[in-house]
Scaffold this active site. Structure first.
Site, PDB file in Angstrom:
ATOM      1  N   ALA A  50       0.804  -1.215   0.000  1.00 30.25           N
ATOM      2  CA  ALA A  50       0.000   0.000   0.000  1.00 30.25           C
ATOM      3  C   ALA A  50       0.838   1.266   0.000  1.00 30.25           C
ATOM      4  CB  ALA A  50      -0.946   0.002   1.200  1.00 30.25           C
ATOM      5  N   ARG A  54       7.483  -3.445  -6.045  1.00 33.20           N
ATOM      6  CA  ARG A  54       8.771  -3.898  -6.547  1.00 33.20           C
ATOM      7  C   ARG A  54       8.565  -4.948  -7.621  1.00 33.20           C
ATOM      8  NH1 ARG A  54       8.193  -3.155  -1.554  1.00 33.20           N
ATOM      9  NH2 ARG A  54       7.175  -5.174  -1.346  1.00 33.20           N
ATOM     10  N   HIS A 277      -2.663 -12.737  -2.448  1.00 30.21           N
ATOM     11  CA  HIS A 277      -2.641 -11.900  -1.256  1.00 30.21           C
ATOM     12  C   HIS A 277      -1.220 -11.930  -0.724  1.00 30.21           C
ATOM     13  CE1 HIS A 277      -4.097 -10.918   3.066  1.00 30.21           C
ATOM     14  NE2 HIS A 277      -3.803  -9.818   2.392  1.00 30.21           N
ATOM     15  N   ASP A 278      -0.606 -10.779  -0.535  1.00 29.35           N
ATOM     16  CA  ASP A 278       0.810 -10.740  -0.175  1.00 29.35           C
ATOM     17  C   ASP A 278       1.106 -11.526   1.089  1.00 29.35           C
ATOM     18  OD1 ASP A 278      -0.454  -8.886   1.499  1.00 29.35           O
ATOM     19  OD2 ASP A 278       0.671  -7.167   0.743  1.00 29.35           O
ATOM     20  N   THR A 299       2.487  -2.592   6.144  1.00 30.23           N
ATOM     21  CA  THR A 299       1.491  -1.581   6.455  1.00 30.23           C
ATOM     22  C   THR A 299       0.506  -2.118   7.490  1.00 30.23           C
ATOM     23  OG1 THR A 299       1.711  -0.646   4.242  1.00 30.23           O
ATOM     24  CG2 THR A 299      -0.276  -0.081   5.483  1.00 30.23           C
ATOM     25  N   ASN A 336      -5.759  -9.247  12.098  1.00 27.77           N
ATOM     26  CA  ASN A 336      -5.323  -8.081  11.337  1.00 27.77           C
ATOM     27  C   ASN A 336      -5.015  -6.959  12.316  1.00 27.77           C
ATOM     28  OD1 ASN A 336      -5.034  -7.189   8.578  1.00 27.77           O
ATOM     29  ND2 ASN A 336      -6.944  -8.302   8.154  1.00 27.77           N
ATOM     30  N   GLY A 446       8.841  -6.398   5.094  1.00 27.79           N
ATOM     31  CA  GLY A 446       9.693  -5.229   5.233  1.00 27.79           C
ATOM     32  C   GLY A 446       9.917  -4.796   6.656  1.00 27.79           C
TER      33      GLY A 446
END
Length: 527
Positions: A50, A54, A277-278, A299, A336, A446
């Site tokens: 979001a 890459r 879905h990542d 995020t 989440n 990340g």
């Protein structure tokens, strides 16, 4: 022929037997040689978050995978007339730039590519296959959207059908029902709904379909029936025609369009519907063993476990767990948690104020700040919407009688410590669900670059934290492509490749009375 190895930093080929320099060919030519000798696969993972995206090249020789970034780009939602949108034409152009970077690198033929993104968002196509309006961003969601749906279908019924946390304002179900209430013209003329990774894949290939893991994020998938939740779709008056066939992860859906092949100078590479879905791709790439929880840190932070069946109990609903899909076709009961979104939004505010802060600089400011002064429930409703995040955090702390963060370091430390405590809360809920102790937490994504946050997570949870790989979603995507191409037999083999290819870092916990008091404070806020 003597075996060769590549020393990337010098771009020199060495004869492994004689240990003498043979030549100094460019790295791309070295790769070409190895590809001929070892049948190395060239695959691209388009990994979109979001805040950025890459294009990552993966070269797989059957045992290990080497990854390198080809192209990186920003991604930001855009507000127009009170509505948040994604700049989809820009994202499509950046995918093309990634493909062009591959061709310009001289790596030979491209075997395949896959796309993973955040969940829930989508685009609508008209009967001619063109976009029916600009795709909206999930950041638009408000409590009113939930209330309008639950006035028709009780929360308990919705959860029993979908296994998705009913309190998330951004769920696709709520987004679509808002548009239905508004009499939105794009929804009325729509012929097809494609979730973001499927939409971008359609633009590159012309093929339509819905990948399993991304479908499970929508609150419109029924994990018991293993199909769209047609009962909810009908009750809410949504058009059945827009929903496409759901396909398993690892399906080869199509190939790069001929006109794009000509434009970019590429062969018609296969498009693999990876764990789109990542988080699903990130979890596939976790090298963990034993009883571990995963955390995909970006995020959003998604903390959960893998199971073969969904958990649809009232307790799972009360604990706020969602049942999302795994690459192998099972489920990930997870919570989440608003993650690095909080610090991303604060940094946006600081940049507007002229504070040119790097991510490492923000972490260093937090390190110099006293510990555990102020704690927030990161999932308090006011933190979901963008804008003015630093002030929202200050207001929360003032309202709860805590010291108000004033500096960059104080605000950042408040965010990081609060996230670490939320991880512990999620893990304890997962233990109740499984009926057994979770021994460790594996963090990918990340967020593992923030070593301070990783140590805080270990300290707060009282369990070892294992981090890696950093590009978990990309690695999971690439190795799912390898499965689709017939090079790997399943997720067990996929994870063995991960263990062969990356080094992990372990953070040893140091739980203190200060962390215990902070956790009790957080529990009071949550209640």
């Amino acid at each position: 022929m003597n075996p060769l190895i590549i020393v990337k930093k010098s771009n020199i080929i060495f004869d492994e037997t004689a240990a003498t320099v043979k030549s100094a060919k460019p790295f791309a030519l070295c790769v070409k040689y190895l590809k001929e000798e070892k049948h190395v696969r060239n695959m691209i993972a388009f990994d979109l978050g979001a805040s950025n995206g890459r294009a990552i090249l993966g070269q797989f020789d059957g045992k290990r995978i080497e990854m390198r970034e080809l192209h990186r780009f920003e991604n930001n939602y855009i507000e127009m007339n009170g509505v948040y949108y994604w700049d989809t034409p820009y994202l499509y152009s950046q995918l093309k730039q990634g493909l062009l970077a591959f061709r310009q690198g001289g790596f030979g033929e491209l075997d395949s590519f896959g796309i993973d993104t955040w969940g829930v968002d989508y685009g609508l196509l008209d009967k001619n296959g063109h976009l029916a309006g600009v795709p909206r961003s999930y950041r638009l969601g408000v409590q009113e959207d939930i209330d309008a749906v639950t006035a028709v279908i009780p929360r308990e019924t919705l959860y029993a059908r979908s296994g998705i946390d009913t309190g998330l304002t951004f769920n696709t179900l709520y987004q679509l029902c808002r548009r239905k209430r508004e009499g939105d013209g794009a929804l009325e003329i729509a012929d097809t709904l494609l979730l973001t990774p499927d939409l971008l894949g359609y633009f590159l290939t012309g093929a339509v379909g819905t990948e399993y893991t991304i479908a499970t994020t929508t609150q419109l998938y029924n994990p018991t029936a293993r199909d769209w939740d047609w009962e909810t779709i009908d009750q809410m008056g949504l058009p059945r025609r827009i929903f496409t066939k759901i396909e398993p992860s690892g399906t080869i859906r199509g190939r790069l369009r001929p006109e794009l092949c000509r434009e970019l100078g590429l062969n018609p590479a296969a498009f693999v519907a990876v764990g789109s879905h990542d988080t699903a791709s990130s979890v596939a790439a976790i090298p963990g063993r034993g009883s571990f929880a995963f955390c995909s840190s970006g995020t959003f932070s998604l903390v959960g476990v893998e199971m073969e069946r969904p958990v649809l109990s009232p307790q799972a609903m009360a604990d706020g767990f969602s049942n999302e899909g795994t690459v192998q076709g099972g489920f990930r009961p997870l919570r989440n948690i608003i993650g690095l979104w909080l610090i991303q939004e604060c940094r946006r505010d600081w940049m507007k104020e002229g504070k040119n802060l790097s991510w490492d600089g923000i972490v260093q400011e937090a390190r110099r700040t006293p510990a555990l002064r102020s704690i927030i429930d990161t999932d308090s409703p006011e933190f979901y919407a963008g804008g003015g995040m630093e002030q929202k955090i200050r207001d929360y702390c003032a309202r709860t009688g805590q010291p108000v963060p004033e500096t960059v370091g104080e605000t950042a430390r408040c965010i990081y410590e609060s996230l670490a405590l939320k991880y512990r809360h999620a893990i304890e809920g997962l233990e109740r669900m499984k009926g057994e102790r979770i021994d460790s937490m594996n963090i990918v994504g990340g967020g593992i670059q923030n070593k301070l946050l990783c140590q805080m997570a270990a300290d707060a949870a009282g369990r070892p934290v294992i981090t890696g790989p950093i590009e978990g979603a990309a690695m999971g995507s690439l190795l799912t492509q390898a499965m689709a191409l017939g090079d790997l037999a399943g997720v067990d083999e996929l994870r063995e490749v991960v263990r062969n290819s990356v080094e992990v870092e372990t953070y040893t916990p140091n739980r203190t009375p200060e962390w215990e008091r902070a956790y009790e404070k957080l529990l009071g806020f949550i209640k």
